[in-house]
Design a protein around this motif. Structure first.
Motif, PDB file in Angstrom:
ATOM      1  N   ILE A 290      17.013  25.430  22.315  1.00 59.69           N
ATOM      2  CA  ILE A 290      18.092  25.194  23.272  1.00 59.69           C
ATOM      3  C   ILE A 290      18.443  26.501  23.944  1.00 59.69           C
ATOM      4  O   ILE A 290      18.828  27.476  23.287  1.00 59.69           O
ATOM      5  CB  ILE A 290      19.314  24.583  22.570  1.00 59.69           C
ATOM      6  N   LEU A 291      18.294  26.508  25.275  1.00 57.54           N
ATOM      7  CA  LEU A 291      18.571  27.703  26.056  1.00 57.54           C
ATOM      8  C   LEU A 291      20.036  27.760  26.495  1.00 57.54           C
ATOM      9  O   LEU A 291      20.662  28.827  26.476  1.00 57.54           O
ATOM     10  CB  LEU A 291      17.645  27.744  27.275  1.00 57.54           C
ATOM     11  N   TYR A 292      20.589  26.605  26.878  1.00 55.93           N
ATOM     12  CA  TYR A 292      21.986  26.578  27.368  1.00 55.93           C
ATOM     13  C   TYR A 292      22.553  25.183  27.177  1.00 55.93           C
ATOM     14  O   TYR A 292      21.848  24.174  27.294  1.00 55.93           O
ATOM     15  CB  TYR A 292      22.051  26.957  28.849  1.00 55.93           C
ATOM     16  N   THR A 293      23.844  25.093  26.858  1.00 55.21           N
ATOM     17  CA  THR A 293      24.583  23.827  26.798  1.00 55.21           C
ATOM     18  C   THR A 293      25.918  24.017  27.500  1.00 55.21           C
ATOM     19  O   THR A 293      26.437  25.133  27.589  1.00 55.21           O
ATOM     20  CB  THR A 293      24.828  23.400  25.331  1.00 55.21           C
ATOM     21  N   LEU A 307      15.947  21.938  19.029  1.00 50.26           N
ATOM     22  CA  LEU A 307      16.486  20.621  19.405  1.00 50.26           C
ATOM     23  C   LEU A 307      16.712  19.752  18.189  1.00 50.26           C
ATOM     24  O   LEU A 307      17.721  19.016  18.092  1.00 50.26           O
ATOM     25  CB  LEU A 307      15.519  19.942  20.390  1.00 50.26           C
ATOM     26  N   LEU A 308      15.823  19.827  17.198  1.00 50.47           N
ATOM     27  CA  LEU A 308      15.948  19.003  16.000  1.00 50.47           C
ATOM     28  C   LEU A 308      17.080  19.469  15.095  1.00 50.47           C
ATOM     29  O   LEU A 308      17.469  18.750  14.164  1.00 50.47           O
ATOM     30  CB  LEU A 308      14.625  19.007  15.222  1.00 50.47           C
ATOM     31  N   ASP A 309      17.601  20.680  15.350  1.00 49.31           N
ATOM     32  CA  ASP A 309      18.754  21.137  14.587  1.00 49.31           C
ATOM     33  C   ASP A 309      20.019  20.376  14.999  1.00 49.31           C
ATOM     34  O   ASP A 309      21.008  20.349  14.247  1.00 49.31           O
ATOM     35  CB  ASP A 309      18.976  22.638  14.805  1.00 49.31           C
ATOM     36  N   ILE A 310      20.011  19.775  16.192  1.00 48.21           N
ATOM     37  CA  ILE A 310      21.178  19.011  16.681  1.00 48.21           C
ATOM     38  C   ILE A 310      20.954  17.514  16.527  1.00 48.21           C
ATOM     39  O   ILE A 310      21.825  16.785  16.044  1.00 48.21           O
ATOM     40  CB  ILE A 310      21.453  19.359  18.154  1.00 48.21           C
ATOM     41  N   PHE A 311      19.774  17.073  16.895  1.00 47.74           N
ATOM     42  CA  PHE A 311      19.440  15.654  16.796  1.00 47.74           C
ATOM     43  C   PHE A 311      18.419  15.472  15.690  1.00 47.74           C
ATOM     44  O   PHE A 311      17.279  15.927  15.797  1.00 47.74           O
ATOM     45  CB  PHE A 311      18.873  15.139  18.130  1.00 47.74           C
ATOM     46  N   ASP A 312      18.848  14.811  14.604  1.00 44.98           N
ATOM     47  CA  ASP A 312      17.968  14.638  13.453  1.00 44.98           C
ATOM     48  C   ASP A 312      17.061  13.419  13.664  1.00 44.98           C
ATOM     49  O   ASP A 312      17.062  12.781  14.713  1.00 44.98           O
ATOM     50  CB  ASP A 312      18.780  14.517  12.155  1.00 44.98           C
ATOM     51  N   GLY A 313      16.335  13.094  12.604  1.00 39.34           N
ATOM     52  CA  GLY A 313      15.373  12.012  12.687  1.00 39.34           C
ATOM     53  C   GLY A 313      15.978  10.636  12.893  1.00 39.34           C
ATOM     54  O   GLY A 313      15.284   9.690  13.282  1.00 39.34           O
ATOM     55  N   GLN A 315      18.063   9.831  15.171  1.00 44.19           N
ATOM     56  CA  GLN A 315      18.268   9.630  16.608  1.00 44.19           C
ATOM     57  C   GLN A 315      16.907   9.654  17.305  1.00 44.19           C
ATOM     58  O   GLN A 315      16.578  10.504  18.095  1.00 44.19           O
ATOM     59  CB  GLN A 315      19.199  10.727  17.163  1.00 44.19           C
ATOM     60  N   GLN A 316      16.119   8.616  16.958  1.00 44.24           N
ATOM     61  CA  GLN A 316      14.760   8.526  17.446  1.00 44.24           C
ATOM     62  C   GLN A 316      14.695   8.293  18.942  1.00 44.24           C
ATOM     63  O   GLN A 316      13.731   8.700  19.586  1.00 44.24           O
ATOM     64  CB  GLN A 316      14.016   7.390  16.713  1.00 44.24           C
ATOM     65  N   ASN A 317      15.728   7.687  19.510  1.00 43.67           N
ATOM     66  CA  ASN A 317      15.688   7.408  20.945  1.00 43.67           C
ATOM     67  C   ASN A 317      15.626   8.704  21.755  1.00 43.67           C
ATOM     68  O   ASN A 317      14.894   8.802  22.749  1.00 43.67           O
ATOM     69  CB  ASN A 317      16.915   6.593  21.369  1.00 43.67           C
ATOM     70  N   ILE A 318      16.428   9.701  21.351  1.00 40.41           N
ATOM     71  CA  ILE A 318      16.414  10.975  22.070  1.00 40.41           C
ATOM     72  C   ILE A 318      15.051  11.654  21.932  1.00 40.41           C
ATOM     73  O   ILE A 318      14.488  12.169  22.912  1.00 40.41           O
ATOM     74  CB  ILE A 318      17.533  11.899  21.557  1.00 40.41           C
ATOM     75  N   ILE A 319      14.505  11.653  20.738  1.00 42.88           N
ATOM     76  CA  ILE A 319      13.209  12.272  20.499  1.00 42.88           C
ATOM     77  C   ILE A 319      12.143  11.577  21.336  1.00 42.88           C
ATOM     78  O   ILE A 319      11.268  12.240  21.921  1.00 42.88           O
ATOM     79  CB  ILE A 319      12.841  12.220  18.998  1.00 42.88           C
ATOM     80  N   GLN A 320      12.241  10.218  21.423  1.00 40.41           N
ATOM     81  CA  GLN A 320      11.260   9.473  22.208  1.00 40.41           C
ATOM     82  C   GLN A 320      11.373   9.802  23.702  1.00 40.41           C
ATOM     83  O   GLN A 320      10.377   9.994  24.374  1.00 40.41           O
ATOM     84  CB  GLN A 320      11.460   7.973  21.989  1.00 40.41           C
ATOM     85  N   VAL A 321      12.611   9.889  24.194  1.00 46.29           N
ATOM     86  CA  VAL A 321      12.811  10.203  25.613  1.00 46.29           C
ATOM     87  C   VAL A 321      12.285  11.617  25.917  1.00 46.29           C
ATOM     88  O   VAL A 321      11.644  11.849  26.955  1.00 46.29           O
ATOM     89  CB  VAL A 321      14.312  10.078  25.986  1.00 46.29           C
TER      90      VAL A 321
END
Length: 368
Positions: A290-293, A307-313, A315-321
């Motif tokens: 993550i560069l900026y939020t 990214l996986l430090d914020i969205f874990d396994g 939340q598969q929808n985010i990972i898929q997108v």
């Protein structure tokens, strides 16, 4: 070819050249010395008895030899094995004594015509009134003519054929000693020089090589003791090069940090304008860090946040997108996800490659 092999080859060639050149010089010197010694011995042998021979010649200038002279000639011929032949001439060139009595009284020219003299040493000795030695028989014999002087006048000539065998043996013996001496001298000098090269050059170079091999990218420092010679200068040059590399790396890191800070400020401005209020936006680099939020991250991790430090396994929808966005650059991909019990619309787009900097924008908009 390594330095040791080159040095050994160079030293061997130079030593061989010096030994051959020195051998030629010493051989000619030995030849001169021992041949001169042989000639001088023959001259002294005749001069020792010269007064008695001159007296006999004065009393009987021509005719047969006296008993005294005959005894002297026979003693020379029988007692010195170096003498191969001996002829005793009168002042007019007639033969006064010869081992073969048939030649007694014969003239020089008749004897030279019928039997033959090896050289013209007798003629030179009479003309120059000085001993004359001429080599013949392929260098194995000297034809020596020694004049007998009476009041600066040649009263007679002793012609001696002298073998060089003893002189050649002395020359050979001297050359053998020279060869042995040169061999041990080369070994001694070569050993000392090689020991010097080993201790002062080869081992320090091996140490410098090991020190260079041990250089780490983390420290970029050369661990090598200080020396006051050329090898120490090379080590200082390498250490100086590593220092420049460290400074360049540090400068590049500073430039990169400044570039990231400028990019974050740029993203802050862009996202403030384009992202609706209440939505969360993230900018992700090529490593999915993550560069900026536009919101504060509650992460205790030091260093880059993945990214996986914020969205874990879960939340598969985010990972898929995100995965579909990586496969379809510049295309906006959508999906839904529950973030903190809030149904959100997820939009992700992989921006065009900008000089090797891949950026992805991820936006979470709460559904109304």
């Amino acid at each position: 070819m390594k330095l040791t092999s080159k040095w050994i080859l160079w030293f061997a060639l130079v030593s061989l050249y010096a030994a051959v050149f020195g051998g030629l010089v010493y051989y000619n010197m030995f030849k001169f010395v021992f041949d001169k010694k042989l000639q001088n011995e023959m001259v002294e042998m005749v001069r020792f008895r010269a007064p008695r021979l001159v007296t006999a010649l004065a009393s009987r200038p021509k005719g047969p030899v006296t008993f005294v002279e005959a005894d002297i000639m026979k003693s020379w011929k029988n007692n010195d094995d170096r003498i191969r032949d001996l002829i005793y001439f009168n002042y007019d060139g007639s033969i006064r004594w010869h081992e073969n009595t048939q030649f007694l009284g014969k003239s020089y020219s008749d004897y030279n015509t019928t039997v033959g003299l090896p050289t013209s040493a007798v003629v030179y000795a009479i003309n120059e009134r000085a001993p004359k030695a001429i080599m013949y028989d392929d260098g194995n014999t000297y034809d020596m003519a020694i004049p007998l002087l009476a009041k600066d006048t040649v009263a007679g000539v002793v012609n001696v054929a002298v073998s060089r065998a003893s002189a050649k043996e002395l020359i050979h013996s001297a050359m053998v000693r020279y060869t042995i001496g040169v061999f041990f001298m080369i070994l001694l000098i070569g050993g000392v020089l090689y020991l010097f090269m080993l201790l002062k050059i080869l081992r320090p170079l091996d140490g410098l090589r090991d020190a260079v091999d041990a250089v780490s990218l983390n420290t970029l420092t050369l661990s090598y003791p200080s020396r006051g010679d050329e090898i120490g200068d090379v080590a200082k040059a390498i250490d100086g090069l590593l220092l420049k590399i460290r400074e360049d790396i540090k400068s590049l890191e500073n430039v990169e940090i400044m570039s990231l800070e400028k990019e974050r400020k740029w993203w802050k401005t862009i996202l403030a304008v384009t992202v609706p209020k209440g939505s969360r936006a993230l900018v992700i680099d090529e490593n999915n860090n993550i560069l900026y939020t536009n919101f504060e991250l509650n992460s205790k991790k030091t260093g880059p946040v993945h990214l996986l430090d914020i969205f874990d396994g879960r939340q598969q929808n985010i990972i898929q997108v995100v995965g579909e966005a990586l496969e379809n650059p510049t295309k906006v991909l959508r999906g839904t996800v529950i973030n903190k019990n809030v149904q959100c619309l997820v939009k992700a787009v992989q921006l065009p490659d900008d000089a090797g900097k891949n950026r992805m924008v991820l936006v979470l908009e709460p559904e109304k």
